[in-house]
Design a protein around this motif. Structure first.
Motif, PDB file in Angstrom:
ATOM      1  N   VAL A 102      43.050   4.549  25.896  1.00 39.53           N
ATOM      2  CA  VAL A 102      42.957   5.502  27.007  1.00 39.53           C
ATOM      3  C   VAL A 102      44.158   5.309  27.933  1.00 39.53           C
ATOM      4  CG1 VAL A 102      41.578   6.307  28.949  1.00 39.53           C
ATOM      5  CG2 VAL A 102      40.458   5.452  26.891  1.00 39.53           C
ATOM      6  N   PRO A 103      44.914   6.382  28.180  1.00 42.25           N
ATOM      7  CA  PRO A 103      46.104   6.204  28.997  1.00 42.25           C
ATOM      8  C   PRO A 103      45.773   6.016  30.478  1.00 42.25           C
ATOM      9  CG  PRO A 103      45.975   8.456  28.135  1.00 42.25           C
ATOM     10  CD  PRO A 103      44.753   7.752  27.675  1.00 42.25           C
ATOM     11  N   GLY A 104      46.289   4.958  31.050  1.00 40.06           N
ATOM     12  CA  GLY A 104      46.233   4.801  32.498  1.00 40.06           C
ATOM     13  C   GLY A 104      47.455   5.496  33.084  1.00 40.06           C
ATOM     14  N   SER A 105      47.675   5.342  34.388  1.00 44.74           N
ATOM     15  CA  SER A 105      48.834   6.019  34.981  1.00 44.74           C
ATOM     16  C   SER A 105      50.135   5.510  34.383  1.00 44.74           C
ATOM     17  CB  SER A 105      48.865   5.798  36.488  1.00 44.74           C
ATOM     18  OG  SER A 105      47.811   6.518  37.064  1.00 44.74           O
ATOM     19  N   ARG A 106      50.190   4.212  34.093  1.00 35.37           N
ATOM     20  CA  ARG A 106      51.438   3.685  33.529  1.00 35.37           C
ATOM     21  C   ARG A 106      51.308   3.295  32.065  1.00 35.37           C
ATOM     22  NH1 ARG A 106      52.781  -0.264  37.122  1.00 35.37           N
ATOM     23  NH2 ARG A 106      52.281   0.650  39.125  1.00 35.37           N
ATOM     24  N   HIS A 107      50.252   2.595  31.716  1.00 38.92           N
ATOM     25  CA  HIS A 107      50.082   2.282  30.303  1.00 38.92           C
ATOM     26  C   HIS A 107      48.609   2.114  29.949  1.00 38.92           C
ATOM     27  CE1 HIS A 107      51.227  -1.652  32.296  1.00 38.92           C
ATOM     28  NE2 HIS A 107      49.960  -1.791  32.024  1.00 38.92           N
ATOM     29  N   SER A 108      48.350   1.839  28.675  1.00 40.30           N
ATOM     30  CA  SER A 108      46.975   1.686  28.217  1.00 40.30           C
ATOM     31  C   SER A 108      46.673   0.200  28.028  1.00 40.30           C
ATOM     32  CB  SER A 108      46.804   2.408  26.876  1.00 40.30           C
ATOM     33  OG  SER A 108      47.625   1.778  25.909  1.00 40.30           O
ATOM     34  N   LEU A 109      45.426  -0.114  27.773  1.00 41.19           N
ATOM     35  CA  LEU A 109      45.051  -1.502  27.486  1.00 41.19           C
ATOM     36  C   LEU A 109      45.775  -2.005  26.242  1.00 41.19           C
ATOM     37  CD1 LEU A 109      41.195  -1.408  28.155  1.00 41.19           C
ATOM     38  CD2 LEU A 109      42.871  -2.709  29.461  1.00 41.19           C
ATOM     39  N   LEU A 110      45.931  -1.097  25.274  1.00 39.32           N
ATOM     40  CA  LEU A 110      46.614  -1.482  24.039  1.00 39.32           C
ATOM     41  C   LEU A 110      48.055  -1.916  24.330  1.00 39.32           C
ATOM     42  CD1 LEU A 110      46.198  -1.659  20.990  1.00 39.32           C
ATOM     43  CD2 LEU A 110      47.112   0.648  20.792  1.00 39.32           C
ATOM     44  N   GLU A 111      48.719  -1.133  25.197  1.00 40.88           N
ATOM     45  CA  GLU A 111      50.095  -1.499  25.552  1.00 40.88           C
ATOM     46  C   GLU A 111      50.131  -2.822  26.328  1.00 40.88           C
ATOM     47  OE1 GLU A 111      51.913   3.000  25.586  1.00 40.88           O
ATOM     48  OE2 GLU A 111      50.739   2.250  27.276  1.00 40.88           O
ATOM     49  N   ALA A 112      49.143  -2.992  27.208  1.00 41.47           N
ATOM     50  CA  ALA A 112      49.069  -4.252  27.956  1.00 41.47           C
ATOM     51  C   ALA A 112      48.895  -5.417  26.985  1.00 41.47           C
ATOM     52  CB  ALA A 112      47.910  -4.208  28.950  1.00 41.47           C
ATOM     53  N   LYS A 113      48.096  -5.193  25.945  1.00 38.90           N
ATOM     54  CA  LYS A 113      47.861  -6.248  24.957  1.00 38.90           C
ATOM     55  C   LYS A 113      49.144  -6.586  24.195  1.00 38.90           C
ATOM     56  CE  LYS A 113      44.872  -7.291  20.998  1.00 38.90           C
ATOM     57  NZ  LYS A 113      44.235  -8.547  21.372  1.00 38.90           N
ATOM     58  N   THR A 114      49.884  -5.535  23.819  1.00 39.06           N
ATOM     59  CA  THR A 114      51.125  -5.826  23.091  1.00 39.06           C
ATOM     60  C   THR A 114      52.127  -6.542  23.993  1.00 39.06           C
ATOM     61  OG1 THR A 114      51.808  -3.557  23.536  1.00 39.06           O
ATOM     62  CG2 THR A 114      51.036  -4.006  21.326  1.00 39.06           C
ATOM     63  N   LYS A 115      51.958  -6.388  25.312  1.00 39.75           N
ATOM     64  CA  LYS A 115      52.843  -7.130  26.233  1.00 39.75           C
ATOM     65  C   LYS A 115      52.331  -8.549  26.463  1.00 39.75           C
ATOM     66  CE  LYS A 115      54.820  -3.254  28.747  1.00 39.75           C
ATOM     67  NZ  LYS A 115      53.946  -2.203  29.284  1.00 39.75           N
ATOM     68  N   GLY A 116      51.302  -8.937  25.724  1.00 41.40           N
ATOM     69  CA  GLY A 116      50.880 -10.333  25.786  1.00 41.40           C
ATOM     70  C   GLY A 116      49.637 -10.613  26.620  1.00 41.40           C
ATOM     71  N   LYS A 117      49.033  -9.593  27.205  1.00 44.63           N
ATOM     72  CA  LYS A 117      47.791  -9.835  27.958  1.00 44.63           C
ATOM     73  C   LYS A 117      46.664 -10.157  26.987  1.00 44.63           C
ATOM     74  CE  LYS A 117      49.921  -8.352  31.641  1.00 44.63           C
ATOM     75  NZ  LYS A 117      50.709  -9.372  32.324  1.00 44.63           N
ATOM     76  N   THR A 342      48.156  14.720  21.498  1.00 47.53           N
ATOM     77  CA  THR A 342      47.543  14.643  20.168  1.00 47.53           C
ATOM     78  C   THR A 342      46.829  13.293  20.084  1.00 47.53           C
ATOM     79  OG1 THR A 342      49.491  13.566  19.246  1.00 47.53           O
ATOM     80  CG2 THR A 342      49.410  15.978  19.064  1.00 47.53           C
ATOM     81  N   PRO A 343      45.957  13.094  19.085  1.00 45.62           N
ATOM     82  CA  PRO A 343      45.295  11.785  18.990  1.00 45.62           C
ATOM     83  C   PRO A 343      46.284  10.619  18.874  1.00 45.62           C
ATOM     84  CG  PRO A 343      44.163  13.368  17.629  1.00 45.62           C
ATOM     85  CD  PRO A 343      45.419  14.047  18.101  1.00 45.62           C
ATOM     86  N   ALA A 344      47.465  10.864  18.258  1.00 51.45           N
ATOM     87  CA  ALA A 344      48.448   9.786  18.145  1.00 51.45           C
ATOM     88  C   ALA A 344      49.120   9.501  19.479  1.00 51.45           C
ATOM     89  CB  ALA A 344      49.495  10.154  17.094  1.00 51.45           C
ATOM     90  N   ASN A 345      49.192  10.520  20.324  1.00 54.47           N
ATOM     91  CA  ASN A 345      49.834  10.356  21.627  1.00 54.47           C
ATOM     92  C   ASN A 345      49.004  11.087  22.685  1.00 54.47           C
ATOM     93  OD1 ASN A 345      51.633   9.840  23.652  1.00 54.47           O
ATOM     94  ND2 ASN A 345      52.983  11.558  23.135  1.00 54.47           N
ATOM     95  N   PRO A 346      47.844  10.543  22.996  1.00 56.49           N
ATOM     96  CA  PRO A 346      46.936  11.262  23.898  1.00 56.49           C
ATOM     97  C   PRO A 346      47.404  11.225  25.347  1.00 56.49           C
ATOM     98  CG  PRO A 346      46.024   9.122  23.295  1.00 56.49           C
ATOM     99  CD  PRO A 346      47.325   9.228  22.584  1.00 56.49           C
ATOM    100  N   ILE A 347      47.224  12.330  26.033  1.00 60.20           N
ATOM    101  CA  ILE A 347      47.542  12.372  27.464  1.00 60.20           C
ATOM    102  C   ILE A 347      46.262  12.086  28.261  1.00 60.20           C
ATOM    103  CG2 ILE A 347      48.441  13.790  29.379  1.00 60.20           C
ATOM    104  CD1 ILE A 347      50.605  13.618  27.388  1.00 60.20           C
ATOM    105  N   GLY A 348      45.173  12.643  27.815  1.00 63.16           N
ATOM    106  CA  GLY A 348      43.913  12.454  28.538  1.00 63.16           C
ATOM    107  C   GLY A 348      42.864  11.803  27.657  1.00 63.16           C
ATOM    108  N   PRO A 349      41.814  11.267  28.261  1.00 65.98           N
ATOM    109  CA  PRO A 349      40.785  10.563  27.495  1.00 65.98           C
ATOM    110  C   PRO A 349      40.011  11.453  26.533  1.00 65.98           C
ATOM    111  CG  PRO A 349      40.122  10.788  29.791  1.00 65.98           C
ATOM    112  CD  PRO A 349      41.541  11.245  29.708  1.00 65.98           C
ATOM    113  N   CYS A 350      39.930  12.760  26.805  1.00 62.98           N
ATOM    114  CA  CYS A 350      39.211  13.646  25.880  1.00 62.98           C
ATOM    115  C   CYS A 350      39.862  13.682  24.504  1.00 62.98           C
ATOM    116  CB  CYS A 350      39.158  15.070  26.417  1.00 62.98           C
ATOM    117  SG  CYS A 350      38.081  15.252  27.814  1.00 62.98           S
ATOM    118  N   MET A 351      41.134  13.267  24.439  1.00 57.69           N
ATOM    119  CA  MET A 351      41.835  13.240  23.161  1.00 57.69           C
ATOM    120  C   MET A 351      41.751  11.846  22.532  1.00 57.69           C
ATOM    121  SD  MET A 351      43.404  15.226  21.096  1.00 57.69           S
ATOM    122  CE  MET A 351      44.401  16.628  21.617  1.00 57.69           C
TER     123      MET A 351
END
Ligand code: SF4
Ligand code: SF4
Lengths: 368, 77
Positions: A102-117, A342-351
């Motif tokens: 789910v995209p946050g304003s800057r990044h998603s949890l997945l991106e945070a995880k890849t940054k080592g969180k 798109t599902p690969a690059n969602p802008i909103g949570p409905c996607m």
């Protein structure tokens, strides 16, 4: 399971669809328009699209997706707060898989995880209790999103943490209740509805009796439905019958899983640990007492109290999730649909969500 | 998010049950269905059995639906 197999039998589904269409034609003749039903639950939205039921009935019954997917209705600020929780030192964030992209304003949890969180996808809130026990020097926070189906599981996790005397476990509660949001939709009167296809899983917990406000206060019929094609068609058929006979009644069309008064054990666990609280809904705003929060004597397990998070107002996007959730628009009318979003690059949570309306339309209803 | 998967209970322990979910065997909590028995079907959500499926009701529903169809379209089965 033998007795469940016929619910997805293709021949029976075809014939069921025919029966629904015949009845819908009768309704159209009586009223000069298609009947408009809202399926409250995200799993229904997905099932109706995936099985082709929605497309098959398109000319005869208008099915509107409601606010029933917990990921889609989570407000952007809440998502931003949850993501920023992962920045804390010594924190392990646990979440259901649905939340990761789910995209946050800057990044998603997945991106945070890849940054080592340290963010872990768990299958059950109880898995995060185990993680808390194994990591006594860390703080474990479970992202507690969900409707009445999931809320008892959150209460169960608190019970378990309490019994084991854990002091390093808490839940970031952002739960949603079905009744308050249906009331807001009906009171707003922005969409015309003839009836509700009521959520099967939520009803397992709540029971049929929890919908009496629909008939008593709004004269609105509803049918509690399962998720297989024949079950969905059967429920739409019964809803049509109620509308044709002008009866405001609730029918339990999922009686093998849903009882009159719901699951007593689940309800009493929720009552013990939780109390009503205001919740922010994406695209709708704050609805008073539309969620459950931890009672004061369980504050030690409340991540919102333990970890103070302040975040800026989220960046505006052209995403129309708010309107999609309220049933005011369809995904195809969003200019980002199938282009930037798109599902690969969602802008909103409905996607993002497996049950999101935009994802359902993208996967199963696009005309190529 | 709340995918309810019907599964058959094959073994019972104190506060959990071993169930067969579409061929794979997993343990689930039975906090919400304390009355569950071996061979019951339960709906699972996030590691907990949420309800026992009443097979008889399920069978009746499908029969009822067949009757509706038969009424509309003659005997198709
Ligand atoms: S099963 Fe429950 S939580 Fe999941 S989409 Fe349906 S109503 Fe929402
Ligand atoms: S298509 Fe994407 S951007 Fe548009 S409403 Fe749906 S999720 Fe939001």
């Amino acid at each position: 399971m033998d007795s469940m197999a016929p619910f997805s039998d293709p021949v029976l589904s075809q014939q069921s669809a025919e029966a629904v269409i015949q009845l819908a034609k009768q309704y159209i003749q009586m009223h000069g328009r298609k009947p408009v039903f809202m399926e409250v639950c995200g799993s229904h939205t997905m099932a109706l699209a995936k099985t082709g039921v929605k497309t098959r009935l398109k000319e005869y019954v208008q099915l509107i997706a409601g606010p029933g997917c917990p990921v889609c209705v989570t407000d952007q600020r809440t998502i931003d707060s949850m993501i920023s929780l992962s920045n804390g030192r010594g924190i392990i964030l646990c979440t259901f898989g649905d939340m990761m992209r789910v995209p946050g304003s800057r990044h998603s949890l997945l991106e945070a995880k890849t940054k080592g969180k340290d963010i872990r996808v768990v299958y059950s809130p109880l898995d995060s209790i185990r993680i808390a026990e194994q990591n006594p020097d860390k703080e474990i926070i479970f992202l507690g999103i969900g409707f009445e189906t999931t809320i008892p599981l959150l209460a169960a996790a608190i019970k378990e943490a309490e019994q084991r005397g854990l002091t390093n476990f808490s839940i970031w509660m952002t739960t949603k209740l079905v009744e308050p949001v249906l009331r807001v939709l009906l009171d707003a009167g922005e969409i015309h509805l003839d009836g509700f296809l009521l959520p099967g899983h939520v009803s397992v917990v709540l029971g049929k009796e929890s919908y009496s406000f629909l008939t008593e206060e709004y004269r609105m019929p509803g049918v509690i439905s399962g998720f297989e094609p024949v079950q969905l068609l059967s429920s739409i058929y019964k809803l049509l019958q109620l509308c044709i006979e002008n009866k405001a009644k609730i029918i339990n069309d999922y009686p093998y899983a849903v009882s009159e008064s719901g699951n007593g054990a689940a309800k009493s666990l929720m009552k013990k640990y939780l109390k009503p609280g205001d919740e922010d809904w994406r695209g709708i705003g704050t609805i008073p007492n539309s969620g459950l929060v931890l009672k004061d004597n369980y504050q030690d397990f409340d991540a919102k109290k333990k970890f103070k998070i302040t975040i800026a107002s989220p960046r505006k996007t052209k995403c129309r999730c708010g309107e999609v959730i309220r049933g005011l628009t369809v995904p195809e009318e969003c200019i980002l649909f199938n282009k930037a979003c798109t599902p690969a690059n969602p802008i909103g949570p409905c996607m993002v969500s497996a049950e999101g309306t935009c994802a359902a339309h993208y996967h199963y209803m696009r005309e190529e | 998010m709340c995918v309810g998967v019907p599964s058959k209970v094959i073994k019972l322990e104190e506060n959990r049950a071993l169930v067969n979910v579409m061929g794979s065997k997993i343990y689930v909590g039975i906090l919400f269905v304390p009355e569950v028995k071996i061979n019951d079907y339960v709906l699972i959500h996030a590691g907990q059995a949420m309800t026992i499926i009443n097979e008889e009701f399920a069978r009746e529903s499908i029969e009822e639906w067949r009757r509706i169809i038969d009424g509309q379209h003659g005997t198709l089965f």
